[in-house]
Design a protein around this motif. Structure first.
Motif, PDB file in Angstrom:
ATOM      1  N   THR A 134       6.567  -5.141  -5.807  1.00  0.00           N
ATOM      2  CA  THR A 134       6.087  -6.519  -5.667  1.00  0.00           C
ATOM      3  C   THR A 134       6.556  -7.136  -4.348  1.00  0.00           C
ATOM      4  O   THR A 134       5.830  -7.935  -3.748  1.00  0.00           O
ATOM      5  N   SER A 135       7.733  -6.748  -3.889  1.00  0.00           N
ATOM      6  CA  SER A 135       8.208  -7.230  -2.587  1.00  0.00           C
ATOM      7  C   SER A 135       7.323  -6.692  -1.462  1.00  0.00           C
ATOM      8  O   SER A 135       7.029  -7.405  -0.501  1.00  0.00           O
ATOM      9  N   CYS A 136       6.915  -5.435  -1.603  1.00  0.00           N
ATOM     10  CA  CYS A 136       5.990  -4.866  -0.610  1.00  0.00           C
ATOM     11  C   CYS A 136       4.679  -5.647  -0.582  1.00  0.00           C
ATOM     12  O   CYS A 136       4.097  -5.843   0.489  1.00  0.00           O
ATOM     13  N   LEU A 137       4.226  -6.104  -1.743  1.00  0.00           N
ATOM     14  CA  LEU A 137       3.012  -6.923  -1.780  1.00  0.00           C
ATOM     15  C   LEU A 137       3.173  -8.185  -0.930  1.00  0.00           C
ATOM     16  O   LEU A 137       2.259  -8.594  -0.218  1.00  0.00           O
ATOM     17  N   GLY A 138       4.338  -8.792  -1.036  1.00  0.00           N
ATOM     18  CA  GLY A 138       4.606  -9.985  -0.230  1.00  0.00           C
ATOM     19  C   GLY A 138       4.580  -9.684   1.258  1.00  0.00           C
ATOM     20  O   GLY A 138       4.065 -10.476   2.061  1.00  0.00           O
ATOM     21  N   LYS A 139       5.131  -8.550   1.640  1.00  0.00           N
ATOM     22  CA  LYS A 139       5.142  -8.168   3.054  1.00  0.00           C
ATOM     23  C   LYS A 139       3.748  -7.770   3.537  1.00  0.00           C
ATOM     24  O   LYS A 139       3.383  -8.038   4.673  1.00  0.00           O
ATOM     25  N   ILE A 140       2.964  -7.115   2.673  1.00  0.00           N
ATOM     26  CA  ILE A 140       1.595  -6.757   3.043  1.00  0.00           C
ATOM     27  C   ILE A 140       0.801  -8.009   3.389  1.00  0.00           C
ATOM     28  O   ILE A 140       0.029  -8.029   4.349  1.00  0.00           O
ATOM     29  N   ARG A 141       1.027  -9.041   2.634  1.00  0.00           N
ATOM     30  CA  ARG A 141       0.317 -10.307   2.841  1.00  0.00           C
ATOM     31  C   ARG A 141       0.660 -10.933   4.190  1.00  0.00           C
ATOM     32  O   ARG A 141      -0.164 -11.609   4.796  1.00  0.00           O
ATOM     33  N   GLU A 142       1.875 -10.684   4.675  1.00  0.00           N
ATOM     34  CA  GLU A 142       2.358 -11.329   5.904  1.00  0.00           C
ATOM     35  C   GLU A 142       2.108 -10.530   7.172  1.00  0.00           C
ATOM     36  O   GLU A 142       2.265 -11.066   8.260  1.00  0.00           O
ATOM     37  N   THR A 143       1.769  -9.246   7.067  1.00  0.00           N
ATOM     38  CA  THR A 143       1.717  -8.389   8.247  1.00  0.00           C
ATOM     39  C   THR A 143       0.296  -7.967   8.584  1.00  0.00           C
ATOM     40  O   THR A 143      -0.630  -8.131   7.786  1.00  0.00           O
ATOM     41  N   THR A 144       0.149  -7.394   9.770  1.00  0.00           N
ATOM     42  CA  THR A 144      -1.141  -6.871  10.220  1.00  0.00           C
ATOM     43  C   THR A 144      -0.906  -5.539  10.920  1.00  0.00           C
ATOM     44  O   THR A 144       0.232  -5.158  11.203  1.00  0.00           O
ATOM     45  N   GLY A 145      -1.993  -4.843  11.196  1.00  0.00           N
ATOM     46  CA  GLY A 145      -1.916  -3.613  11.968  1.00  0.00           C
ATOM     47  C   GLY A 145      -1.205  -2.502  11.234  1.00  0.00           C
ATOM     48  O   GLY A 145      -1.237  -2.408  10.001  1.00  0.00           O
ATOM     49  N   ILE A 146      -0.517  -1.668  12.005  1.00  0.00           N
ATOM     50  CA  ILE A 146       0.149  -0.486  11.454  1.00  0.00           C
ATOM     51  C   ILE A 146       1.261  -0.860  10.483  1.00  0.00           C
ATOM     52  O   ILE A 146       1.509  -0.148   9.503  1.00  0.00           O
ATOM     53  N   TYR A 149       0.121  -1.011   6.960  1.00  0.00           N
ATOM     54  CA  TYR A 149      -0.033   0.292   6.324  1.00  0.00           C
ATOM     55  C   TYR A 149       1.305   0.854   5.852  1.00  0.00           C
ATOM     56  O   TYR A 149       1.373   1.515   4.813  1.00  0.00           O
ATOM     57  N   TRP A 150       2.371   0.605   6.598  1.00  0.00           N
ATOM     58  CA  TRP A 150       3.692   1.057   6.168  1.00  0.00           C
ATOM     59  C   TRP A 150       4.109   0.344   4.887  1.00  0.00           C
ATOM     60  O   TRP A 150       4.661   0.963   3.971  1.00  0.00           O
ATOM     61  N   TRP A 151       3.877  -0.964   4.821  1.00  0.00           N
ATOM     62  CA  TRP A 151       4.212  -1.706   3.602  1.00  0.00           C
ATOM     63  C   TRP A 151       3.337  -1.252   2.436  1.00  0.00           C
ATOM     64  O   TRP A 151       3.794  -1.198   1.288  1.00  0.00           O
ATOM     65  N   THR A 152       2.086  -0.910   2.723  1.00  0.00           N
ATOM     66  CA  THR A 152       1.203  -0.398   1.672  1.00  0.00           C
ATOM     67  C   THR A 152       1.707   0.950   1.159  1.00  0.00           C
ATOM     68  O   THR A 152       1.709   1.207  -0.052  1.00  0.00           O
ATOM     69  N   ALA A 153       2.144   1.815   2.054  1.00  0.00           N
ATOM     70  CA  ALA A 153       2.712   3.104   1.647  1.00  0.00           C
ATOM     71  C   ALA A 153       3.970   2.882   0.799  1.00  0.00           C
ATOM     72  O   ALA A 153       4.170   3.556  -0.225  1.00  0.00           O
ATOM     73  N   GLY A 154       4.801   1.928   1.192  1.00  0.00           N
ATOM     74  CA  GLY A 154       5.989   1.596   0.399  1.00  0.00           C
ATOM     75  C   GLY A 154       5.608   1.109  -0.986  1.00  0.00           C
ATOM     76  O   GLY A 154       6.229   1.486  -1.985  1.00  0.00           O
ATOM     77  N   PHE A 155       4.565   0.288  -1.047  1.00  0.00           N
ATOM     78  CA  PHE A 155       4.065  -0.204  -2.329  1.00  0.00           C
ATOM     79  C   PHE A 155       3.698   0.964  -3.239  1.00  0.00           C
ATOM     80  O   PHE A 155       4.096   1.013  -4.409  1.00  0.00           O
TER      81      PHE A 155
END
Length: 108
Positions: A17-29, A32-38
């Motif tokens: 769920t923390s990765c979801l929060g970071k995915i929402r805040e980031t762009t670009g590569i 994708y790293w936060w999505t992989a962590g998710f």
């Protein structure tokens, strides 16, 4: 031992769920790293939850797993994402914690 798996599964839930929060805040590569962590956290959490439910009652395990995830996610939101803190939020977080402990106490 399965209670330990369940607690770790709940912590992995906080991770995804923390990765979801970071995915929402980031762009670009970085997104994708936060999505992989998710995905990694999600898989680990689910596998450990499956392992824990082999001997623990399903309803109890699921309630504890979601409770740990909910409390952890709210705390991460407060400390990492700077979400608002007030008395009622802290009160209801504490009731969740007491409920999780209560389920552990009454489970056989």
């Amino acid at each position: 031992m399965n209670w330990i798996f369940l607690i770790i599964a709940g912590l992995f839930e906080v991770g995804f769920t923390s990765c979801l929060g970071k995915i929402r805040e980031t762009t670009g590569i970085e997104k994708y790293w936060w999505t992989a962590g998710f995905v990694v956290f999600l898989l680990c959490s689910m596998l450990l939850l499956i392992k824990a439910t082999q001997t623990l009652p399903l309803g109890t395990a699921y309630a504890v797993w979601t409770g740990i995830g909910a409390v952890g996610t709210v705390l991460i939101g407060i400390f990492i994402f700077h979400e608002p803190v007030n008395f009622l939020r802290l009160f209801f977080i504490s009731t969740l914690i007491f409920s999780i402990v209560g389920l552990k106490i009454v489970s056989h």
